[in-house]
Write an enzyme that holds these catalytic residues in place. Sequence first.
Site, short mmCIF file in Angstrom:
data_model
loop_
_atom_site.label_atom_id
_atom_site.label_comp_id
_atom_site.label_asym_id
_atom_site.label_seq_id
_atom_site.Cartn_x
_atom_site.Cartn_y
_atom_site.Cartn_z
N LYS A 174 0.88 -1.18 0.00
CA LYS A 174 0.00 0.00 0.00
C LYS A 174 0.91 1.22 0.00
CE LYS A 174 -1.83 3.08 2.01
NZ LYS A 174 -1.87 4.52 1.67
N GLY A 230 6.21 5.32 8.49
CA GLY A 230 5.35 6.50 8.57
C GLY A 230 5.42 7.10 9.96
N SER A 231 4.37 7.78 10.35
CA SER A 231 4.41 8.52 11.61
C SER A 231 4.36 7.60 12.82
CB SER A 231 3.24 9.50 11.68
OG SER A 231 2.03 8.78 11.84
N VAL A 234 0.59 6.70 13.69
CA VAL A 234 -0.03 5.60 12.93
C VAL A 234 0.68 4.29 13.27
CG1 VAL A 234 -0.58 4.72 10.62
CG2 VAL A 234 -0.79 7.16 11.10
N GLY A 235 2.00 4.36 13.44
CA GLY A 235 2.77 3.15 13.79
C GLY A 235 2.29 2.53 15.09
N GLU A 252 9.06 1.48 11.09
CA GLU A 252 10.09 2.50 10.90
C GLU A 252 9.37 3.84 10.97
OE1 GLU A 252 12.08 5.21 9.47
OE2 GLU A 252 12.16 4.22 7.51
N CYS A 286 12.83 10.83 7.56
CA CYS A 286 12.72 10.43 8.97
C CYS A 286 14.06 10.62 9.65
CB CYS A 286 12.23 9.00 9.07
SG CYS A 286 13.25 7.88 8.16
N GLU A 393 8.67 15.89 16.08
CA GLU A 393 9.13 15.85 14.69
C GLU A 393 8.40 16.95 13.90
OE1 GLU A 393 8.03 12.31 12.45
OE2 GLU A 393 9.96 12.38 11.42
#
Length: 515
Positions: A174, A230-231, A234-235, A252, A286, A393
């Site tokens: 995705k 991703g963030s 969401v992780g 990651e 990142c 971040e």
Amino acid sequence: MSSVILSVVAGERVPDPVRTTPSTNPANTADVVGTIGSAGADVFTRAAAAAKTAQYGWAALPAPQRGQVVANVGRLMTANKTRLAALVTREIGKPLAEALGEVQEIIDTCDFFIGEGRRLYGQTVPSEMPDKQLFTFRRPVGAVAVISAGNFPVAVPSWYIVPALLCGNTVVWKPAEYSAVVSDAFYEIFAHAGVPAGVLNVVYADGADTFAGLEQALAAGLIDKVGFTGSSEVGTRIGELCGRHLQTPCLELGGKNPMVITEDADLDLAVEGALFSGFGTAGQRCTSLGTVIVHESIHDTFIEKFSTAVREAAMGDPREDVLFGPLLDEKFAAGFEKSLGWIAAHHQVIGSTGRVGADNPRDGFVGDPSAGLFYHPVIVDGVRPDDELFLNETFGPIVGVTTYSTLDEAIALGNKPGYGLSSSIYTTDPNKAFRFAQGISAGMVSVNNSTSGAEAHLPFGGNGKSGNGSRQSGIWVLDQFTRWQSLNWDYSGKLQKAQMDTVTVEADDDFLLPG
Ligand code: UN1
């Protein structure tokens, strides 16, 4: 390529998208790069079922042959390097030199894993019993879901997809919707390299549908591993979901990467590193630099040199020779605006802030700033450990600066935000370099190099809010995409019971040498 980019399940394009959205060039938002046809959650689940069905046959192909497919991918990536890089530049605004580097990162990844097809070593292990042999084998985990970001729209997916396939897994990928045109080109290269139908499936979907589809697929036992870049927010949700299904995802996530500059550092080198890692890719890696932690005795000289470098840096049209171009997409521009709101009264802001335009110009801008999502690079001096800007971040062209007096203090400042992806120290003193590496909680440490730009065959990943301890790249990622199977083979012709039928060799425990 069809005019609307559609998901691919078992080698077939999936018609009737739930929605179509244009993907625009962030350096020139009037330029529509392509149209994405997004799918619903059901398509994600169907893709997972297709991956699951294809997995047994793919894993049955000997690993060296799977390595040949990876070699084909690497060759086609090399042949298409300039075209794919140009597309990366057009769709996400990454400067061409960097986009070429990004495609090179795929080629390097293929290069590494071609050889792994002829290794994928297991072990032979001595048994405690006679006439019995023990072995270990690396077995694929099964069907893997890869959910990736668009800031590295092809390199980072390759870190998952290439080793996952090599190890005998199948994939549902995705990609980010705002980099779908590039993703589609990447998929086509894999398909033309000989990856069979169903082995790599692609689903274009929004976050909510992806999550719902993943939830269904996990509940139905169709997905065995999730890889997510991703963030941290969401992780965390993906980690919770996977945990409910007893799975450990490969995560990651974000970073707030510190750079410590000691009093003995080569300051010009440090400024160069800070400029590249703070503002390269418009701060949207990142691994981008978050905060410079500079020794108090050299703070003023550093600020003077750093602000000059930032002022003179070339920014603008990413097709030209610039340090950085636009933000990736409107969503990222909005997120960055929010970070700019973290600038507080006690900060010293160096440079203009906000969007570059006729009313907020930048000297030497390359191209037309009003055509795209261009933001001024900004240095914020005087950040304090409790500031939002220090702790979070930003994912945009902003770098905080603070000072320290002892190295222990610098290390504590570096650890304070609670991320732990990348870090850097500029020093000429080896003691300080090793003390820093030991004290900083980071998956990656650079000495006299920037926080970004990790090579494709060293472990990549972070601690704390940057991940769950998983590592990508090199041999280390094999532990994400394989599981150890132990095998014992008894040829004694009788049941030998471990621990119970083992011969014990007695020692004369009273023995002492003549004294
Ligand atoms: C990312 O931003 O998700 O080390 C990855 C680097 C790149 C990868 C960044 N090789 O900066």
